[in-house]
Design a protein around this motif. Structure first.
Motif, PDB file in Angstrom:
ATOM      1  N   SER A   1       0.857  -1.193   0.000  1.00 13.26           N
ATOM      2  CA  SER A   1       0.000   0.000   0.000  1.00 13.26           C
ATOM      3  C   SER A   1       0.890   1.239   0.000  1.00 13.26           C
ATOM      4  O   SER A   1       2.047   1.191   0.408  1.00 13.26           O
TER       5      SER A   1
ATOM      6  N   THR B   1       0.624   5.957  -0.457  1.00 12.54           N
ATOM      7  CA  THR B   1      -0.137   7.179  -0.701  1.00 12.54           C
ATOM      8  C   THR B   1      -0.303   7.355  -2.209  1.00 12.54           C
ATOM      9  O   THR B   1       0.653   7.224  -2.968  1.00 12.54           O
ATOM     10  N   ASN B   2      -1.511   7.643  -2.628  1.00  6.23           N
ATOM     11  CA  ASN B   2      -1.812   7.893  -4.036  1.00  6.23           C
ATOM     12  C   ASN B   2      -1.382   9.326  -4.347  1.00  6.23           C
ATOM     13  O   ASN B   2      -2.116  10.273  -4.097  1.00  6.23           O
TER      14      ASN B   2
ATOM     15  N   THR C   1       0.663   6.999  -8.729  1.00  3.38           N
ATOM     16  CA  THR C   1      -0.755   7.277  -8.493  1.00  3.38           C
ATOM     17  C   THR C   1      -1.585   6.010  -8.315  1.00  3.38           C
ATOM     18  O   THR C   1      -2.565   5.772  -9.013  1.00  3.38           O
TER      19      THR C   1
ATOM     20  N   ALA D   1      -2.972   3.378  -4.829  1.00  6.05           N
ATOM     21  CA  ALA D   1      -3.058   3.308  -3.374  1.00  6.05           C
ATOM     22  C   ALA D   1      -2.638   1.935  -2.846  1.00  6.05           C
ATOM     23  O   ALA D   1      -2.291   1.792  -1.687  1.00  6.05           O
ATOM     24  N   SER D   2      -2.701   0.925  -3.717  1.00  7.98           N
ATOM     25  CA  SER D   2      -2.265  -0.415  -3.324  1.00  7.98           C
ATOM     26  C   SER D   2      -2.080  -1.258  -4.578  1.00  7.98           C
ATOM     27  O   SER D   2      -2.604  -0.930  -5.640  1.00  7.98           O
TER      28      SER D   2
ATOM     29  N   ASP E   1       4.611  10.910   2.193  1.00  3.56           N
ATOM     30  CA  ASP E   1       3.912   9.751   1.648  1.00  3.56           C
ATOM     31  C   ASP E   1       4.101   8.538   2.544  1.00  3.56           C
ATOM     32  O   ASP E   1       5.153   8.358   3.147  1.00  3.56           O
TER      33      ASP E   1
END
Length: 157
Positions: free
Chosen positions: A58, A60-61, A84, A86-87, A145
């Motif tokens: 995972s 940070t986007n 970009t 999130a996981s 992040d």
């Protein structure tokens, strides 16, 4: 034995399976950070062994790069930069051709589950006669992040 970044024993690698379901978050910025190491004993490996590594990551986007790596004795099996998202869920398979020379896996820079259009099989040279250590690493370029190894399964077949 499998240990977290602090050297604490969190499980074991055996001839069948290792799993880690606890999240291991990155705390270092700008350098490779070891989150989990798994040592597979020599007794669990054969000249035709297959190691299947399934990992859930995972982050940070954001537009900032986060690099996720899995290394086999210091050589990249996975080396993927994400921005970009999130996981992502990833699977890499290491196929031994011998215990002392080439092992092959799907492309280290491929998208999750090895899907790629232009990158071939990744071949690395390891000497697994004394066992093999898999290391899960993250490198964040921005302290704001987050990035984590959410879970990992290592199967020796």
């Amino acid at each position: 034995l499998a240990t977290d970044a602090g050297g604490n024993v969190i499980g074991f690698a055996g001839s069948v399976c290792f799993r880690e379901n606890a999240a291991h978050a990155s705390t270092v910025t700008g350098a490779d950070e070891t989150l989990v190491s798994v040592t597979i004993p020599a007794a669990a490996l054969r000249v035709d062994s297959i190691i299947r590594i399934t990992s859930l990551w995972s982050c940070t986007n954001s537009a900032n790069a986060k690099t996720f790596k899995i290394q086999a004795d210091g050589q990249n099996v996975l080396n993927l930069s994400q921005t970009t998202v999130a996981s992502f869920h990833d699977m890499h398979i290491i196929r031994f051709r011998s215990l002392t020379s080439q092992v092959a896996n799907n492309a280290a820079t491929a998208t999750p589950f090895g899907t790629t259009a232009s990158t071939g099989v990744n071949t690395v040279t390891v000497d697994a006669t004394d066992g093999l250590t898999l290391t899960f690493l993250i490198n964040r370029t921005n302290a704001g992040d987050a990035a984590a190894l959410e879970s990992a399964i290592v199967e020796v077949l």
